[in-house]
Write a protein that holds these residues in place. Structure first.
Motif, PDB file in Angstrom:
ATOM      1  N   ILE A 254       0.877  -1.181   0.000  1.00  0.00           N
ATOM      2  CA  ILE A 254       0.000   0.000   0.000  1.00  0.00           C
ATOM      3  C   ILE A 254       0.910   1.227   0.000  1.00  0.00           C
ATOM      4  CG2 ILE A 254      -1.905   1.217   1.121  1.00  0.00           C
ATOM      5  CD1 ILE A 254      -2.550  -1.432   2.548  1.00  0.00           C
TER       6      ILE A 254
ATOM      7  N   ASN B 211       2.820   4.609   0.221  1.00  0.00           N
ATOM      8  CA  ASN B 211       2.911   5.797   1.075  1.00  0.00           C
ATOM      9  C   ASN B 211       1.917   5.783   2.228  1.00  0.00           C
ATOM     10  OD1 ASN B 211       4.917   6.971  -0.605  1.00  0.00           O
ATOM     11  ND2 ASN B 211       3.307   7.626  -2.018  1.00  0.00           N
ATOM     12  N   ILE B 212       1.549   4.599   2.690  1.00  0.00           N
ATOM     13  CA  ILE B 212       0.556   4.518   3.774  1.00  0.00           C
ATOM     14  C   ILE B 212       1.127   5.103   5.063  1.00  0.00           C
ATOM     15  CG2 ILE B 212       1.215   2.122   4.367  1.00  0.00           C
ATOM     16  CD1 ILE B 212      -2.352   3.504   4.501  1.00  0.00           C
ATOM     17  N   ILE B 213       2.455   5.080   5.198  1.00  0.00           N
ATOM     18  CA  ILE B 213       3.136   5.649   6.363  1.00  0.00           C
ATOM     19  C   ILE B 213       4.067   6.760   5.866  1.00  0.00           C
ATOM     20  CG2 ILE B 213       4.718   5.140   8.290  1.00  0.00           C
ATOM     21  CD1 ILE B 213       1.889   3.764   8.397  1.00  0.00           C
TER      22      ILE B 213
ATOM     23  N   LYS C 122      -8.672   2.000   0.168  1.00  0.00           N
ATOM     24  CA  LYS C 122      -7.628   2.222   1.173  1.00  0.00           C
ATOM     25  C   LYS C 122      -6.823   3.487   0.897  1.00  0.00           C
ATOM     26  CE  LYS C 122      -7.184  -2.582   2.553  1.00  0.00           C
ATOM     27  NZ  LYS C 122      -6.498  -3.856   2.338  1.00  0.00           N
ATOM     28  N   ASP C 123      -7.233   4.217  -0.131  1.00  0.00           N
ATOM     29  CA  ASP C 123      -6.505   5.416  -0.522  1.00  0.00           C
ATOM     30  C   ASP C 123      -6.578   6.470   0.593  1.00  0.00           C
ATOM     31  OD1 ASP C 123      -5.635   6.700  -3.475  1.00  0.00           O
ATOM     32  OD2 ASP C 123      -6.229   8.153  -1.950  1.00  0.00           O
ATOM     33  N   LYS C 124      -5.447   7.137   0.830  1.00  0.00           N
ATOM     34  CA  LYS C 124      -5.376   8.162   1.881  1.00  0.00           C
ATOM     35  C   LYS C 124      -6.330   9.327   1.635  1.00  0.00           C
ATOM     36  CE  LYS C 124      -1.026   9.058   1.348  1.00  0.00           C
ATOM     37  NZ  LYS C 124      -0.764   8.011   0.352  1.00  0.00           N
TER      38      LYS C 124
ATOM     39  N   ASN D 289      -9.346   9.377   0.750  1.00  0.00           N
ATOM     40  CA  ASN D 289     -10.758   9.136   1.050  1.00  0.00           C
ATOM     41  C   ASN D 289     -11.188   9.778   2.369  1.00  0.00           C
ATOM     42  OD1 ASN D 289     -10.786   7.547  -1.189  1.00  0.00           O
ATOM     43  ND2 ASN D 289     -10.402   5.647  -0.064  1.00  0.00           N
ATOM     44  N   GLN D 290     -12.470  10.030   2.476  1.00  0.00           N
ATOM     45  CA  GLN D 290     -13.058  10.505   3.725  1.00  0.00           C
ATOM     46  C   GLN D 290     -14.327   9.720   3.971  1.00  0.00           C
ATOM     47  OE1 GLN D 290     -13.619  14.687   4.139  1.00  0.00           O
ATOM     48  NE2 GLN D 290     -11.557  15.192   3.469  1.00  0.00           N
TER      49      GLN D 290
END
Lengths: 367, 367
Positions: free
Chosen positions: A159, A161-163, A326-328, A330-331
């Motif tokens: 995934i 750039n999740i961190i 799982k995209d960052k 999203n809201q």
């Protein structure tokens, strides 16, 4: 909803002055001499150069030569490729910094593409709660994208750039010579982000790129892309609003890239995946935010002419949707896209339904 | 060299107002009601509570009751103990946040001691480049130390806090009731940091602590320690100068703690190790920065009366020095200590030679 109203035009034959970013400078002209000065005046105790096996071979000799091989230089090398952005390699970098005895006055020099700058930036921004780092981007993609804007990032379970952190480098040194060491496919990967800069912000630049020899991008074109990206990230460093412009093509593009990374033997490059994402999202822009049929056709034609076709199988679309979820960006569990209202004008925070996203994927698959 | 010239006195029977810190508040009176309000008004999409097996059992029920068990709450539990601060557990927390579908509007509530707040703070500050987090410290040590000041951190290979960020929580909720669930040894661990606050900044507070029932610290004493720590970290959030005051006892203390963590079956608590560190460093202060023989004697007597003796073997001192050499506070490979010039006045950036550090260790060993 938001779009640029900026009508400023960029001249492409401008003198390439140093660009001011968020408390740091981006150097173009004779940039490795600028790096030498930075290193000499920086009051650092130690220097570490993060490379991959490619940049160690093709770029490090020039760096060493220009810097005059100073004392207190140590090398940290990771394998080339996106797989090296995994947390396990980051732990490896941290452990090497520990073993080398790096202290808080150390400087990390990230010599490489986006994997090196993203991973190196993250490793440095968290080592002993933060040591200084600079980027020496060696790929077109990292020169026009990853090295500018203060995003650091690593992957977990593929995934992307999740961190990460938002941490600015202390300087960026863009050296045109390094581009000569790159295979054509890597240049093409960088072109995708340049084309995106035109599409979201500057129709004139897009038109110029369409007629340029993209395999051999001029320094002026690189400079202009950095100018566009820098202007956006300066206005919105933490991606609260207009920085989301840069995500055009990336909601679907990142999912396709992740899929390919996991499943293909010869994975898509970042730019190849983003080109697919831009085609799909241009379709959504046509359906949702007013991009004309002619513009959709123009974007599709330009990108499919430049990039090899990729077989997107619709039976894999459920998995692609899962990645998008799982995209960052999203809201509240809703998938968010940046689209275009016309070429040169972006439109952020468009919630897209699964059906719409599937339609977008299907548009590409049926080309 | 630097020392406080501040002569302000703290009253210990003050009304325990909310303390203002670096863009956030530290709540004391009816703090779990304050948390409930925070949660209700915070515009968060999801809530995650990070606990260990102890706080899940002893503290979570009260939290749930006070919060009225809201929707969208998920638990992430790690084993109790310093070993859980390792990067591997941090990866576990990140993966659970991924699996739960946490987005950027999520809030992480760290319910526990220093391991929970340090690890939870780091995990949150880097997840998707940063989500909000708050601390609900449940040990005396975390109430007076770890939860205040914006340091996050995790361990690699038992090197404490080698990786971390400076990131402020959005709020801290200090609830006195939780202290009742603690064994005496854990209370004593927190006492060490309180005593340190007196030693570095406030002789009156040190004198008060000496005559207090430290096994049952009053809310007013906790409040006063938080006031002292908060005042220091507000002045110097990134530990460029006076925040180093808080490192008194920690150069040697951390090394002893690391040693014990690796070698002892029943490891020293943080406070027990720091008490040893403070005795050794008080000796160095007597040798180097003017602490009087009578004050050294007073500090030694007070701390040895409170804390169990630990057998510090001089044949292990080379290893202890190695740990000290890896300390984040060092510069240019030199070991740096914060010492005292008198009780209530600190003195930062004292480079100590190996021989001096060995003398300090030997002082404790020969008591």
């Amino acid at each position: 909803m938001m779009s640029t109203t900026d009508t400023e035009t960029y001249t492409v034959d401008a003198i390439m002055d140093t660009i001011e970013s968020n408390n740091y400078h981006i150097y173009f002209e004779d940039s490795l001499t600028a790096l030498r000065t930075f290193v000499a005046n920086g009051n650092y105790s130690r220097f570490f150069v993060l490379t991959d096996e490619n940049t160690a071979q093709y770029c490090l000799p020039l760096l060493r030569e220009k810097l005059g091989d100073p004392e207190n230089f140590d090398l940290i090398e990771i394998p080339a490729g996106e797989e090296s952005k995994d947390i396990d390699f980051c732990i490896g970098v941290w452990k090497m910094l520990i073993d080398f005895g790096a202290d808080r006055q150390s400087l990390l020099i990230n010599l490489g593409g986006g994997v090196i700058s993203d991973l190196g930036g993250f490793a440095a921004s968290t080592f002993k709660r933060g040591i200084d780092f600079v980027h020496v981007p060696t790929t077109l993609l990292s020169q026009v994208d990853a090295s500018v804007g203060g995003k650091t990032g690593i992957d977990i379970d593929s995934i992307k750039n999740i961190i990460g952190t938002f941490t600015q480098p202390k300087a960026v040194f863009i050296e045109q010579q390094f581009l000569k060491t790159l295979p054509a496919r890597q240049i093409l990967s960088g072109n995708a982000e340049m084309l995106k800069h035109g599409l979201i912000c500057d129709e004139e630049y897009w038109n110029l790129l369409k007629t340029s020899d993209l395999e051999n991008p001029t320094a002026a074109l690189v400079y202009k892309s950095v100018q566009i990206k820098n202007k956006i990230v300066l206005e919105d460093p933490h991606e609260k609003n207009i920085r989301k412009a840069l995500n055009f093509g990336h909601t679907i593009g990142h999912a396709v890239e992740t899929w390919s990374l996991i499943n293909d033997k010869d994975s898509l490059s970042h730019g190849e995946a983003i080109a697919i994402g831009m085609i799909c999202e241009a379709y959504l822009a046509h359906k949702k935010t007013g991009l004309s049929a002619a513009e959709l056709e123009e974007i599709t034609r330009t990108l499919t002419n430049l990039y090899p076709r990729y077989e997107l199988k619709m039976e894999h679309s459920a998995t692609l949707l899962e990645y998008m979820l799982k995209d960052k960006k999203n809201q509240n569990g809703k998938i968010n896209c940046t689209l275009l209202s016309t070429i040169g004008q972006f439109n952020i925070d468009n919630v897209c339904t699964n059906d719409e996203l599937l339609e977008g994927l299907n548009y590409y698959a049926s080309l």
